[in-house]
Design a protein around this motif. Sequence first.
Motif, PDB file in Angstrom:
ATOM      1  N   VAL A 121       0.869  -1.170   0.000  1.00  0.00           N
ATOM      2  CA  VAL A 121       0.000   0.000   0.000  1.00  0.00           C
ATOM      3  C   VAL A 121       0.909   1.224   0.000  1.00  0.00           C
ATOM      4  CG1 VAL A 121      -1.708   1.302   1.344  1.00  0.00           C
ATOM      5  CG2 VAL A 121      -1.856  -1.183   1.233  1.00  0.00           C
ATOM      6  N   THR A 122       0.521   2.226  -0.792  1.00  0.00           N
ATOM      7  CA  THR A 122       1.284   3.468  -0.804  1.00  0.00           C
ATOM      8  C   THR A 122       0.484   4.570  -0.114  1.00  0.00           C
ATOM      9  OG1 THR A 122       0.400   4.153  -2.953  1.00  0.00           O
ATOM     10  CG2 THR A 122       2.479   2.906  -2.957  1.00  0.00           C
ATOM     11  N   ALA A 123       1.200   5.585   0.291  1.00  0.00           N
ATOM     12  CA  ALA A 123       0.594   6.820   0.809  1.00  0.00           C
ATOM     13  C   ALA A 123       1.331   7.960   0.123  1.00  0.00           C
ATOM     14  CB  ALA A 123       0.739   6.910   2.320  1.00  0.00           C
ATOM     15  N   LEU A 124       0.595   8.840  -0.525  1.00  0.00           N
ATOM     16  CA  LEU A 124       1.178   9.985  -1.218  1.00  0.00           C
ATOM     17  C   LEU A 124       0.921  11.230  -0.395  1.00  0.00           C
ATOM     18  CD1 LEU A 124      -0.041   9.205  -4.849  1.00  0.00           C
ATOM     19  CD2 LEU A 124       2.140   8.587  -3.780  1.00  0.00           C
ATOM     20  N   LEU A 125       1.988  11.864   0.039  1.00  0.00           N
ATOM     21  CA  LEU A 125       1.855  13.060   0.867  1.00  0.00           C
ATOM     22  C   LEU A 125       2.524  14.247   0.190  1.00  0.00           C
ATOM     23  CD1 LEU A 125       2.610  11.684   4.442  1.00  0.00           C
ATOM     24  CD2 LEU A 125       0.411  11.932   3.305  1.00  0.00           C
ATOM     25  N   PRO A 126       1.871  15.402   0.213  1.00  0.00           N
ATOM     26  CA  PRO A 126       2.532  16.598  -0.315  1.00  0.00           C
ATOM     27  C   PRO A 126       3.686  16.978   0.614  1.00  0.00           C
ATOM     28  CG  PRO A 126       0.487  17.192   0.759  1.00  0.00           C
ATOM     29  CD  PRO A 126       0.548  15.692   0.757  1.00  0.00           C
ATOM     30  N   PRO A 127       4.670  17.680   0.091  1.00  0.00           N
ATOM     31  CA  PRO A 127       5.798  18.089   0.934  1.00  0.00           C
ATOM     32  C   PRO A 127       5.380  18.903   2.154  1.00  0.00           C
ATOM     33  CG  PRO A 127       6.332  18.401  -1.375  1.00  0.00           C
ATOM     34  CD  PRO A 127       4.880  18.031  -1.314  1.00  0.00           C
ATOM     35  N   SER A 128       4.188  19.516   2.132  1.00  0.00           N
ATOM     36  CA  SER A 128       3.714  20.291   3.284  1.00  0.00           C
ATOM     37  C   SER A 128       3.417  19.404   4.486  1.00  0.00           C
ATOM     38  CB  SER A 128       2.450  21.075   2.911  1.00  0.00           C
ATOM     39  OG  SER A 128       1.388  20.191   2.584  1.00  0.00           O
ATOM     40  N   ARG A 129       3.227  18.114   4.255  1.00  0.00           N
ATOM     41  CA  ARG A 129       2.965  17.176   5.355  1.00  0.00           C
ATOM     42  C   ARG A 129       4.305  16.684   5.898  1.00  0.00           C
ATOM     43  NH1 ARG A 129      -1.677  14.041   5.609  1.00  0.00           N
ATOM     44  NH2 ARG A 129      -0.682  13.306   7.489  1.00  0.00           N
ATOM     45  N   THR A 130       4.815  17.386   6.869  1.00  0.00           N
ATOM     46  CA  THR A 130       6.131  17.049   7.418  1.00  0.00           C
ATOM     47  C   THR A 130       6.041  16.086   8.598  1.00  0.00           C
ATOM     48  OG1 THR A 130       6.058  19.022   8.799  1.00  0.00           O
ATOM     49  CG2 THR A 130       7.145  19.218   6.651  1.00  0.00           C
ATOM     50  N   ARG A 131       4.858  15.951   9.178  1.00  0.00           N
ATOM     51  CA  ARG A 131       4.698  15.058  10.326  1.00  0.00           C
ATOM     52  C   ARG A 131       4.291  13.675   9.807  1.00  0.00           C
ATOM     53  NH1 ARG A 131       1.086  17.922  14.652  1.00  0.00           N
ATOM     54  NH2 ARG A 131       1.927  16.228  15.912  1.00  0.00           N
ATOM     55  N   VAL A 132       5.265  12.805   9.683  1.00  0.00           N
ATOM     56  CA  VAL A 132       5.021  11.479   9.113  1.00  0.00           C
ATOM     57  C   VAL A 132       5.363  10.360  10.091  1.00  0.00           C
ATOM     58  CG1 VAL A 132       5.287  12.257   6.729  1.00  0.00           C
ATOM     59  CG2 VAL A 132       7.283  11.418   7.994  1.00  0.00           C
ATOM     60  N   SER A 133       5.528  10.699  11.357  1.00  0.00           N
ATOM     61  CA  SER A 133       5.930   9.684  12.335  1.00  0.00           C
ATOM     62  C   SER A 133       4.879   8.576  12.463  1.00  0.00           C
ATOM     63  CB  SER A 133       6.216  10.314  13.694  1.00  0.00           C
ATOM     64  OG  SER A 133       5.080  11.004  14.169  1.00  0.00           O
ATOM     65  N   ALA A 134       3.605   8.904  12.326  1.00  0.00           N
ATOM     66  CA  ALA A 134       2.567   7.862  12.419  1.00  0.00           C
ATOM     67  C   ALA A 134       2.712   6.862  11.283  1.00  0.00           C
ATOM     68  CB  ALA A 134       1.180   8.489  12.406  1.00  0.00           C
ATOM     69  N   LEU A 135       2.975   7.347  10.075  1.00  0.00           N
ATOM     70  CA  LEU A 135       3.194   6.431   8.950  1.00  0.00           C
ATOM     71  C   LEU A 135       4.406   5.548   9.198  1.00  0.00           C
ATOM     72  CD1 LEU A 135       2.572   8.420   5.631  1.00  0.00           C
ATOM     73  CD2 LEU A 135       1.213   6.577   6.601  1.00  0.00           C
ATOM     74  N   ARG A 136       5.457   6.137   9.699  1.00  0.00           N
ATOM     75  CA  ARG A 136       6.670   5.358   9.966  1.00  0.00           C
ATOM     76  C   ARG A 136       6.421   4.293  11.047  1.00  0.00           C
ATOM     77  NH1 ARG A 136      10.587   7.281   6.942  1.00  0.00           N
ATOM     78  NH2 ARG A 136      10.768   9.493   6.491  1.00  0.00           N
ATOM     79  N   ARG A 137       5.645   4.651  12.076  1.00  0.00           N
ATOM     80  CA  ARG A 137       5.327   3.665  13.120  1.00  0.00           C
ATOM     81  C   ARG A 137       4.547   2.484  12.547  1.00  0.00           C
ATOM     82  NH1 ARG A 137       4.410   8.211  16.336  1.00  0.00           N
ATOM     83  NH2 ARG A 137       2.162   8.036  16.188  1.00  0.00           N
ATOM     84  N   LEU A 138       3.765   2.732  11.513  1.00  0.00           N
ATOM     85  CA  LEU A 138       3.021   1.657  10.866  1.00  0.00           C
ATOM     86  C   LEU A 138       3.899   0.816   9.950  1.00  0.00           C
ATOM     87  CD1 LEU A 138      -0.202   3.647   9.974  1.00  0.00           C
ATOM     88  CD2 LEU A 138      -0.054   1.731  11.583  1.00  0.00           C
ATOM     89  N   GLY A 139       5.107   1.277   9.671  1.00  0.00           N
ATOM     90  CA  GLY A 139       6.029   0.523   8.831  1.00  0.00           C
ATOM     91  C   GLY A 139       6.236   1.106   7.441  1.00  0.00           C
ATOM     92  N   PHE A 140       5.599   2.225   7.113  1.00  0.00           N
ATOM     93  CA  PHE A 140       5.793   2.849   5.807  1.00  0.00           C
ATOM     94  C   PHE A 140       7.217   3.384   5.700  1.00  0.00           C
ATOM     95  CE2 PHE A 140       1.204   2.943   5.809  1.00  0.00           C
ATOM     96  CZ  PHE A 140       0.839   2.921   4.464  1.00  0.00           C
ATOM     97  N   ARG A 141       7.787   3.247   4.494  1.00  0.00           N
ATOM     98  CA  ARG A 141       9.114   3.777   4.211  1.00  0.00           C
ATOM     99  C   ARG A 141       9.041   4.641   2.965  1.00  0.00           C
ATOM    100  NH1 ARG A 141       9.534   3.076   8.695  1.00  0.00           N
ATOM    101  NH2 ARG A 141      10.393   1.290   9.745  1.00  0.00           N
ATOM    102  N   GLU A 142       9.866   5.676   2.924  1.00  0.00           N
ATOM    103  CA  GLU A 142       9.877   6.554   1.760  1.00  0.00           C
ATOM    104  C   GLU A 142      10.228   5.746   0.516  1.00  0.00           C
ATOM    105  OE1 GLU A 142      11.839  10.795   0.565  1.00  0.00           O
ATOM    106  OE2 GLU A 142      11.470  10.399   2.699  1.00  0.00           O
ATOM    107  N   ASP A 143       9.514   6.027  -0.584  1.00  0.00           N
ATOM    108  CA  ASP A 143       9.652   5.242  -1.811  1.00  0.00           C
ATOM    109  C   ASP A 143       9.607   6.154  -3.037  1.00  0.00           C
ATOM    110  OD1 ASP A 143       9.795   2.845  -3.382  1.00  0.00           O
ATOM    111  OD2 ASP A 143       7.621   2.923  -3.661  1.00  0.00           O
TER     112      ASP A 143
END
Length: 162
Positions: A121-143
């Motif tokens: 599953v992907t998540a697309l975030l605009p650069p304005s969304r700088t708070r990504v700790s919740a995604l990282r806690r779920l296991g998402f990695r920058e791609d």
Amino acid sequence: MAAIDYDRITFTRLTKIPPAAIINLMNDPAVRRHLPLARDEFGDVECDRFVATKERMWEERGFGPWAFVLDDEFIGWGGLQPEGEDVDVGLVLSRKYWGAGLALYRRILAYAFEELCVDSVTALLPPSRTRVSALRRLGFREDGEIAIQDQRFIRYRLIRSS
């Protein structure tokens, strides 16, 4: 003030939500700040087109975004939608409920991996969304990055085995 029990949030179709509630959410300046593709005012015509597009995803792909409701209040929308060859997850929540994101992501991801059996599953975030700790806690990695309608998004990916 008592904590909100996010487990009580129900998922329903956007067609069940009064258009005025969707229009109010989509025109909230704090919400729009993170929606770079929302350039013009979101009125009745745009709302009808938006809901029809999201419903077509359900008809054609068997999945799509839901409306989120807590105690009969529409609090936002989101879920899974096709993005090219990927299945993308997204959330658009009323400011009052921004804290519900992690709980909603968990439920949506369980549906993606357990019910739909997708590989990632992907998540697309605009650069304005700088708070990504919740995604990282779920296991998402920058791609990488992706451009949609000349707007830049940072793509995060969660692989099923993660």
